[in-house]
Design a protein around this motif. Structure first.
Motif, PDB file in Angstrom:
ATOM      1  N   ASN A  71       5.570  25.495 -22.853  1.00  0.00           N
ATOM      2  CA  ASN A  71       4.728  26.656 -23.153  1.00  0.00           C
ATOM      3  C   ASN A  71       3.933  27.125 -21.934  1.00  0.00           C
ATOM      4  OD1 ASN A  71       5.520  26.879 -25.841  1.00  0.00           O
ATOM      5  ND2 ASN A  71       4.044  25.334 -26.483  1.00  0.00           N
ATOM      6  N   ARG A  72       4.356  26.707 -20.749  1.00  0.00           N
ATOM      7  CA  ARG A  72       3.834  27.168 -19.455  1.00  0.00           C
ATOM      8  C   ARG A  72       2.372  26.787 -19.241  1.00  0.00           C
ATOM      9  NH1 ARG A  72       7.619  30.184 -17.153  1.00  0.00           N
ATOM     10  NH2 ARG A  72       6.290  31.407 -15.806  1.00  0.00           N
ATOM     11  N   ARG A  73       2.043  25.559 -19.607  1.00  0.00           N
ATOM     12  CA  ARG A  73       0.704  25.034 -19.358  1.00  0.00           C
ATOM     13  C   ARG A  73       0.804  23.872 -18.378  1.00  0.00           C
ATOM     14  NH1 ARG A  73       0.293  24.921 -25.403  1.00  0.00           N
ATOM     15  NH2 ARG A  73      -0.524  26.948 -25.971  1.00  0.00           N
ATOM     16  N   ALA A  74      -0.188  23.742 -17.527  1.00  0.00           N
ATOM     17  CA  ALA A  74      -0.261  22.593 -16.632  1.00  0.00           C
ATOM     18  C   ALA A  74      -0.770  21.397 -17.429  1.00  0.00           C
ATOM     19  CB  ALA A  74      -1.186  22.887 -15.469  1.00  0.00           C
ATOM     20  N   VAL A  75      -0.195  20.225 -17.159  1.00  0.00           N
ATOM     21  CA  VAL A  75      -0.554  19.031 -17.913  1.00  0.00           C
ATOM     22  C   VAL A  75      -0.914  17.916 -16.935  1.00  0.00           C
ATOM     23  CG1 VAL A  75       0.234  17.317 -19.583  1.00  0.00           C
ATOM     24  CG2 VAL A  75       0.999  19.670 -19.791  1.00  0.00           C
ATOM     25  N   VAL A  76      -2.075  17.301 -17.159  1.00  0.00           N
ATOM     26  CA  VAL A  76      -2.480  16.116 -16.407  1.00  0.00           C
ATOM     27  C   VAL A  76      -2.296  14.930 -17.348  1.00  0.00           C
ATOM     28  CG1 VAL A  76      -4.372  14.946 -15.234  1.00  0.00           C
ATOM     29  CG2 VAL A  76      -4.123  17.424 -15.023  1.00  0.00           C
ATOM     30  N   ILE A  77      -1.516  13.934 -16.879  1.00  0.00           N
ATOM     31  CA  ILE A  77      -1.201  12.783 -17.709  1.00  0.00           C
ATOM     32  C   ILE A  77      -1.848  11.541 -17.108  1.00  0.00           C
ATOM     33  CG2 ILE A  77       0.654  11.381 -18.692  1.00  0.00           C
ATOM     34  CD1 ILE A  77       1.984  14.388 -17.488  1.00  0.00           C
ATOM     35  N   ASN A  78      -2.626  10.843 -17.923  1.00  0.00           N
ATOM     36  CA  ASN A  78      -3.254   9.590 -17.524  1.00  0.00           C
ATOM     37  C   ASN A  78      -2.527   8.466 -18.262  1.00  0.00           C
ATOM     38  OD1 ASN A  78      -4.869   7.466 -16.828  1.00  0.00           O
ATOM     39  ND2 ASN A  78      -6.718   8.266 -17.778  1.00  0.00           N
ATOM     40  N   LEU A  79      -1.894   7.574 -17.512  1.00  0.00           N
ATOM     41  CA  LEU A  79      -1.091   6.504 -18.111  1.00  0.00           C
ATOM     42  C   LEU A  79      -1.770   5.143 -18.032  1.00  0.00           C
ATOM     43  CD1 LEU A  79       2.356   7.636 -16.711  1.00  0.00           C
ATOM     44  CD2 LEU A  79       1.499   7.937 -19.028  1.00  0.00           C
ATOM     45  N   GLN A  80      -3.065   5.088 -17.874  1.00  0.00           N
ATOM     46  CA  GLN A  80      -3.771   3.813 -17.721  1.00  0.00           C
ATOM     47  C   GLN A  80      -3.748   2.973 -18.991  1.00  0.00           C
ATOM     48  OE1 GLN A  80      -7.641   4.898 -16.303  1.00  0.00           O
ATOM     49  NE2 GLN A  80      -6.951   5.141 -14.189  1.00  0.00           N
ATOM     50  N   ARG A  81      -3.671   3.596 -20.130  1.00  0.00           N
ATOM     51  CA  ARG A  81      -3.682   2.845 -21.400  1.00  0.00           C
ATOM     52  C   ARG A  81      -2.283   2.657 -21.975  1.00  0.00           C
ATOM     53  NH1 ARG A  81      -8.943   4.938 -24.726  1.00  0.00           N
ATOM     54  NH2 ARG A  81     -10.439   4.560 -23.063  1.00  0.00           N
ATOM     55  N   THR A  82      -1.283   2.911 -21.160  1.00  0.00           N
ATOM     56  CA  THR A  82       0.099   2.816 -21.619  1.00  0.00           C
ATOM     57  C   THR A  82       0.764   1.590 -21.001  1.00  0.00           C
ATOM     58  OG1 THR A  82       0.167   5.224 -21.638  1.00  0.00           O
ATOM     59  CG2 THR A  82       2.256   4.106 -21.829  1.00  0.00           C
ATOM     60  N   ASP A  83       1.620   0.955 -21.773  1.00  0.00           N
ATOM     61  CA  ASP A  83       2.406  -0.160 -21.263  1.00  0.00           C
ATOM     62  C   ASP A  83       3.243   0.320 -20.069  1.00  0.00           C
ATOM     63  OD1 ASP A  83       3.664  -2.786 -21.333  1.00  0.00           O
ATOM     64  OD2 ASP A  83       5.425  -1.703 -22.104  1.00  0.00           O
ATOM     65  N   HIS A  84       3.393  -0.557 -19.072  1.00  0.00           N
ATOM     66  CA  HIS A  84       4.075  -0.173 -17.833  1.00  0.00           C
ATOM     67  C   HIS A  84       5.498   0.332 -18.087  1.00  0.00           C
ATOM     68  CE1 HIS A  84       4.771  -0.146 -13.532  1.00  0.00           C
ATOM     69  NE2 HIS A  84       5.891  -0.821 -13.729  1.00  0.00           N
ATOM     70  N   GLN A  85       6.237  -0.345 -18.952  1.00  0.00           N
ATOM     71  CA  GLN A  85       7.627   0.058 -19.227  1.00  0.00           C
ATOM     72  C   GLN A  85       7.667   1.411 -19.950  1.00  0.00           C
ATOM     73  OE1 GLN A  85       9.678  -1.811 -17.747  1.00  0.00           O
ATOM     74  NE2 GLN A  85      11.557  -0.812 -18.391  1.00  0.00           N
ATOM     75  N   GLN A  86       6.790   1.605 -20.906  1.00  0.00           N
ATOM     76  CA  GLN A  86       6.746   2.885 -21.615  1.00  0.00           C
ATOM     77  C   GLN A  86       6.270   4.001 -20.690  1.00  0.00           C
ATOM     78  OE1 GLN A  86       4.786   2.936 -25.392  1.00  0.00           O
ATOM     79  NE2 GLN A  86       6.010   1.246 -26.208  1.00  0.00           N
ATOM     80  N   ALA A  87       5.384   3.688 -19.775  1.00  0.00           N
ATOM     81  CA  ALA A  87       4.914   4.693 -18.816  1.00  0.00           C
ATOM     82  C   ALA A  87       6.070   5.183 -17.942  1.00  0.00           C
ATOM     83  CB  ALA A  87       3.797   4.116 -17.953  1.00  0.00           C
ATOM     84  N   LYS A  88       6.948   4.273 -17.552  1.00  0.00           N
ATOM     85  CA  LYS A  88       8.125   4.673 -16.763  1.00  0.00           C
ATOM     86  C   LYS A  88       9.022   5.622 -17.569  1.00  0.00           C
ATOM     87  CE  LYS A  88       8.720   0.915 -13.490  1.00  0.00           C
ATOM     88  NZ  LYS A  88       9.638  -0.123 -13.014  1.00  0.00           N
ATOM     89  N   HIS A  89       9.217   5.312 -18.835  1.00  0.00           N
ATOM     90  CA  HIS A  89      10.049   6.171 -19.683  1.00  0.00           C
ATOM     91  C   HIS A  89       9.399   7.552 -19.868  1.00  0.00           C
ATOM     92  CE1 HIS A  89      13.013   3.149 -20.586  1.00  0.00           C
ATOM     93  NE2 HIS A  89      12.084   2.321 -21.069  1.00  0.00           N
TER      94      HIS A  89
END
Length: 139
Positions: A71-89
């Motif tokens: 939808n043409r929006r900029a997205v900032v993603i914080n992966l600090q609370r995500t499991d390392h393997q899921q963050a890679k996916h």
């Protein structure tokens, strides 16, 4: 008619001119003409520039993040609370989404990324000292 008058008429030296008034009608140009390389100011006013902040905890939330990019929006993603393997996916999925839209993906921090569609320009860069830390962590 004398020869003098005939020559005078032939070279149109007499002062009798016939004036004809012509009326020219001007129509207003159409304002909704689409051109490939011209953007109207009205279309710029209607665009909503938004930045969406996301902090996913599982891979299941990646579709909602991708919908924001679509939808043409900029997205900032914080992966600090995500499991390392899921963050890679999540990053793999979003990098494919961004690539399909001709957008850009930029790393902002150790586990923070910026995904933007092609209508958003990103200038500047983050220092290389963060990259050295990330190589050691395996990002």
């Amino acid at each position: 008619m004398s020869i003098r008058n005939k020559i005078k008429n032939f070279f149109a030296m007499d002062d009798e001119y016939e004036y004809i008034e012509e009326s020219v009608e001007y129509s207003e140009p159409e304002r909704n003409i689409k051109r490939d390389n011209v953007v109207t100011l009205k279309s710029i006013e209607k665009t909503n520039s938004r930045v969406v902040l996301c902090e996913p905890r599982t891979y299941n939330e990646v579709q909602d993040i991708a919908d924001n990019i679509i939808n043409r929006r900029a997205v900032v993603i914080n992966l600090q609370r995500t499991d390392h393997q899921q963050a890679k996916h999540i990053i793999d999925f979003l990098s494919g989404t961004v690539y399909a839209l001709n957008g850009k993906m930029q790393k902002l921090g150790s586990q923070t990324f910026l995904c933007v569609p092609d209508n958003v320009d990103v200038t500047g860069s983050i220092s290389d000292s963060l990259l050295e830390e990330e190589i050691n962590k395996g990002w």
